[in-house]
Design an enzyme around this catalytic site. Structure first.
Site, PDB file in Angstrom:
ATOM      1  N   LYS A  22      16.346  -0.155  30.375  1.00  0.00           N
ATOM      2  CA  LYS A  22      16.256   0.697  29.185  1.00  0.00           C
ATOM      3  C   LYS A  22      16.985   0.069  28.004  1.00  0.00           C
ATOM      4  O   LYS A  22      16.457  -0.004  26.891  1.00  0.00           O
ATOM      5  CB  LYS A  22      16.866   2.077  29.473  1.00  0.00           C
ATOM      6  CG  LYS A  22      16.971   2.982  28.240  1.00  0.00           C
ATOM      7  CD  LYS A  22      17.623   4.308  28.569  1.00  0.00           C
ATOM      8  CE  LYS A  22      19.127   4.279  28.446  1.00  0.00           C
ATOM      9  NZ  LYS A  22      19.599   4.486  27.048  1.00  0.00           N
ATOM     10  N   ASN A  23      18.206  -0.401  28.248  1.00  0.00           N
ATOM     11  CA  ASN A  23      19.038  -0.894  27.154  1.00  0.00           C
ATOM     12  C   ASN A  23      18.598  -2.258  26.636  1.00  0.00           C
ATOM     13  O   ASN A  23      19.120  -2.733  25.627  1.00  0.00           O
ATOM     14  CB  ASN A  23      20.505  -0.938  27.582  1.00  0.00           C
ATOM     15  CG  ASN A  23      21.091   0.453  27.747  1.00  0.00           C
ATOM     16  OD1 ASN A  23      20.583   1.423  27.173  1.00  0.00           O
ATOM     17  ND2 ASN A  23      22.139   0.578  28.536  1.00  0.00           N
ATOM     18  N   CYS A 116      23.638  10.906  23.529  1.00  0.00           N
ATOM     19  CA  CYS A 116      24.520  11.572  24.491  1.00  0.00           C
ATOM     20  C   CYS A 116      25.862  11.918  23.864  1.00  0.00           C
ATOM     21  O   CYS A 116      26.400  11.178  23.050  1.00  0.00           O
ATOM     22  CB  CYS A 116      24.766  10.667  25.699  1.00  0.00           C
ATOM     23  SG  CYS A 116      23.462  10.717  26.928  1.00  0.00           S
ATOM     24  N   ARG A 121      30.497   7.059  18.535  1.00  0.00           N
ATOM     25  CA  ARG A 121      30.060   5.666  18.581  1.00  0.00           C
ATOM     26  C   ARG A 121      29.656   5.298  17.159  1.00  0.00           C
ATOM     27  O   ARG A 121      28.490   5.346  16.795  1.00  0.00           O
ATOM     28  CB  ARG A 121      28.913   5.502  19.580  1.00  0.00           C
ATOM     29  CG  ARG A 121      29.356   5.791  21.006  1.00  0.00           C
ATOM     30  CD  ARG A 121      28.270   5.510  22.017  1.00  0.00           C
ATOM     31  NE  ARG A 121      27.350   6.627  22.128  1.00  0.00           N
ATOM     32  CZ  ARG A 121      26.344   6.651  22.998  1.00  0.00           C
ATOM     33  NH1 ARG A 121      26.140   5.640  23.791  1.00  0.00           N
ATOM     34  NH2 ARG A 121      25.545   7.695  23.073  1.00  0.00           N
ATOM     35  N   VAL A 123      28.718   3.728  13.499  1.00  0.00           N
ATOM     36  CA  VAL A 123      27.805   2.666  13.082  1.00  0.00           C
ATOM     37  C   VAL A 123      28.413   1.854  11.933  1.00  0.00           C
ATOM     38  O   VAL A 123      27.710   1.072  11.300  1.00  0.00           O
ATOM     39  CB  VAL A 123      26.444   3.251  12.647  1.00  0.00           C
ATOM     40  CG1 VAL A 123      25.755   3.939  13.824  1.00  0.00           C
ATOM     41  CG2 VAL A 123      26.605   4.228  11.491  1.00  0.00           C
ATOM     42  N   ASP A 124      29.712   2.020  11.725  1.00  0.00           N
ATOM     43  CA  ASP A 124      30.334   1.314  10.610  1.00  0.00           C
ATOM     44  C   ASP A 124      30.274  -0.201  10.765  1.00  0.00           C
ATOM     45  O   ASP A 124      30.219  -0.935   9.777  1.00  0.00           O
ATOM     46  CB  ASP A 124      31.780   1.770  10.408  1.00  0.00           C
ATOM     47  CG  ASP A 124      32.641   1.572  11.636  1.00  0.00           C
ATOM     48  OD1 ASP A 124      32.138   1.745  12.756  1.00  0.00           O
ATOM     49  OD2 ASP A 124      33.837   1.253  11.471  1.00  0.00           O
ATOM     50  N   ASP A 304      28.723   2.325  31.908  1.00  0.00           N
ATOM     51  CA  ASP A 304      27.525   3.038  32.363  1.00  0.00           C
ATOM     52  C   ASP A 304      27.469   3.195  33.880  1.00  0.00           C
ATOM     53  O   ASP A 304      26.571   3.860  34.399  1.00  0.00           O
ATOM     54  CB  ASP A 304      26.260   2.316  31.881  1.00  0.00           C
ATOM     55  CG  ASP A 304      25.894   2.688  30.452  1.00  0.00           C
ATOM     56  OD1 ASP A 304      26.547   3.575  29.884  1.00  0.00           O
ATOM     57  OD2 ASP A 304      24.948   2.088  29.908  1.00  0.00           O
ATOM     58  N   ILE A 326      36.045   2.786  27.092  1.00  0.00           N
ATOM     59  CA  ILE A 326      34.984   2.609  26.099  1.00  0.00           C
ATOM     60  C   ILE A 326      34.696   3.903  25.331  1.00  0.00           C
ATOM     61  O   ILE A 326      34.728   3.935  24.098  1.00  0.00           O
ATOM     62  CB  ILE A 326      33.692   2.100  26.764  1.00  0.00           C
ATOM     63  CG1 ILE A 326      33.983   0.847  27.605  1.00  0.00           C
ATOM     64  CG2 ILE A 326      32.637   1.802  25.715  1.00  0.00           C
ATOM     65  CD1 ILE A 326      34.472  -0.339  26.831  1.00  0.00           C
ATOM     66  N   ARG A 396      15.854  10.344  30.464  1.00  0.00           N
ATOM     67  CA  ARG A 396      16.035   9.410  29.348  1.00  0.00           C
ATOM     68  C   ARG A 396      16.222   7.982  29.849  1.00  0.00           C
ATOM     69  O   ARG A 396      15.871   7.025  29.154  1.00  0.00           O
ATOM     70  CB  ARG A 396      17.241   9.806  28.497  1.00  0.00           C
ATOM     71  CG  ARG A 396      17.055  11.055  27.638  1.00  0.00           C
ATOM     72  CD  ARG A 396      18.261  11.270  26.734  1.00  0.00           C
ATOM     73  NE  ARG A 396      18.582  10.040  26.039  1.00  0.00           N
ATOM     74  CZ  ARG A 396      19.816   9.533  25.930  1.00  0.00           C
ATOM     75  NH1 ARG A 396      20.833  10.141  26.504  1.00  0.00           N
ATOM     76  NH2 ARG A 396      20.024   8.409  25.279  1.00  0.00           N
TER      77      ARG A 396
END
Length: 417
Positions: A22-23, A116, A121, A123-124, A304, A326, A396
């Site tokens: 998926k990733n 999720c 998380r 986005v800067d 994960d 994380i 998902r």
């Protein structure tokens, strides 16, 4: 709303075919925005997140033709440079359209992402990197609005290791003018898979697989053919399931070389593991031993896989410490595992797990994608029936998990809510 009904206590035996990652698939689909020629993909997993991404890309004008797990993407007719909130709110990977749109068309308007609820998380780092490449970026009404006549190469040092940030900047740099150096780049296999596709499309990238990526921008990219790498997280999840329930399971169409840390931990827990070029076999005939670990960026222990290994620790012999570095909210599965009889206490970023002799089935609720998987694993090892609610999270990131587990002996079925 669908649920999973699981009756535990069944040993698992047989083969499970692993799907594409998926990733890796999500950024690779976005790479179709970078060229007007056709990109042929295979081993694309059938997941809700993939369907969401395809819907978004098609809305932008990307043509995506599907034949099972094969896709032909063509970006010759893209005419919409916006990713709306209605689509982005369910999947933060939608941010990955920002770099390609800006690099090829000089403009992008992308909603701030959702996904999720496992922690902030930001986005800067994406924005900082694109600004260093000459983009003019404004945040307005919940949208990132970016413009650039032509991106220019730059040396970018991110404040933190970010997988999607590395992927976004890598795609942008492929079409930028001059040389871009990405320092502190993510080294995950999914980043490497994207880089390999970009090279096949004509990008000039060196340092692939390291934390320093050097990109010589090219004027245009062309079509290519690429097979998505196997999903190491799906692989690890099924290995944990077999270790918890006991049995003899062989995973096919996968890779062991990108799972070293997880495989070592499973061996530490008592599993017998053998590997081949594209398969992994796990045999487990005894109660697992407790294993402690700390999540970190690749090639360390993956965040994960934290929830799945915690489920294994719940029935292990001994006590373990699980430290999450994380995501700050990634212990939401703890209270649900405790509902099944687990003995877990949280101390800051560390969960202390005291293994119990047995878990007992109960109704539980999934809170995020990997938490869903941990509840399935715990249910497979528990006595009696467990009903897992909110499995849309599971869909998902896992392609027909219940079908794959049923095929190796699990008593698991999807029921309508």
């Amino acid at each position: 709303m669908d649920k999973l009904l699981i009756t535990g206590g069944k040993r698992l035996a047989g083969d499970i075919k692993i799907s594409g990652a998926k990733n890796a698939a999500l950024p690779i689909l976005c790479a179709g925005l970078l060229t007007a020629e056709t990109v042929h993909l295979s081993n694309v997993p059938n997941l809700q997140d993939v369907n969401t991404m395809l819907k978004l890309l098609r809305q932008m004008g990307l043509r995506a033709e599907q034949d099972g797990e094969r896709f032909a993407l063509n970006g010759a007719a893209i005419d919409n440079y916006e990713a709306p909130y209605e689509m982005v709110k369910t999947m933060r990977a939608s941010i990955l359209v920002l770099g390609p749109l800006l690099a090829r068309f000089g403009e992008a308007r992308v909603s701030l992402p959702g996904g999720c609820a496992i922690g902030s998380r930001p986005v800067d780092q994406h924005i900082k990197g694109l600004q260093a490449m000459g983009a003019e970026i404004n945040i307005e009404a919940g949208y990132i609005h970016a413009k650039a006549k032509k991106l220019r190469g730059a040396r970018i040092v991110t404040d933190m290791i970010t997988v999607t940030g590395t992927e976004n900047l890598l795609m942008a740099a492929a079409l930028a003018e001059g040389e871009t150096v990405l320092e502190n780049a993510a080294r995950e296999p999914e980043v490497t898979d994207l880089a390999n596709l970009l090279v096949a499309m004509g990008a000039q990238i060196s340092g692939i697989g390291t934390d320093r990526l050097l990109v010589q921008g090219v004027e245009r990219l062309h079509g290519a053919t690429h097979t998505v790498t196997p999903d190491r997280i799906e692989t690890g999840t099924f290995l944990c399931a077999a270790a918890a329930a006991g049995g003899d399971v062989t995973l096919t169409q996968t890779r062991s070389d990108i799972l070293d840390v997880a495989l070592d931990k499973l061996r530490e827990a008592g599993a017998i593991i053998t590997t081949g070029p594209d398969w992994i076999r796990l045999q487990m005939s005894a109660r697992p031993r407790a294993i402690s670990f700390r999540t970190t960026e690749y090639p360390g222990f993956p965040t994960d896989m934290q929830a799945q290994f915690m489920a294994l620790n719940c029935i292990a012999d001994g006590a373990s410490h699980v430290t999450e570095t994380i995501f700050e909210n990634r212990f939401m599965h703890v209270q649900e595992l405790n509902r099944l009889g687990a003995n877990i206490a949280i101390d800051g970023h560390t969960a202390i797990v005291n293994g119990v002799d047995k878990l007992v089935g109960a109704p539980v609720m999934a809170t995020d994608l990997r938490a869903s998987a941990s509840l399935v694993i715990a249910a497979l090892a528990a006595e009696g029936q467990t009903l897992v609610d909110r499995i849309y999270h599971l869909d998902r990131g896992y392609d027909r998990m219940e079908a794959k587990l049923s095929a190796v002996g699990a008593n698991i079925e999807r029921v309508k809510g």
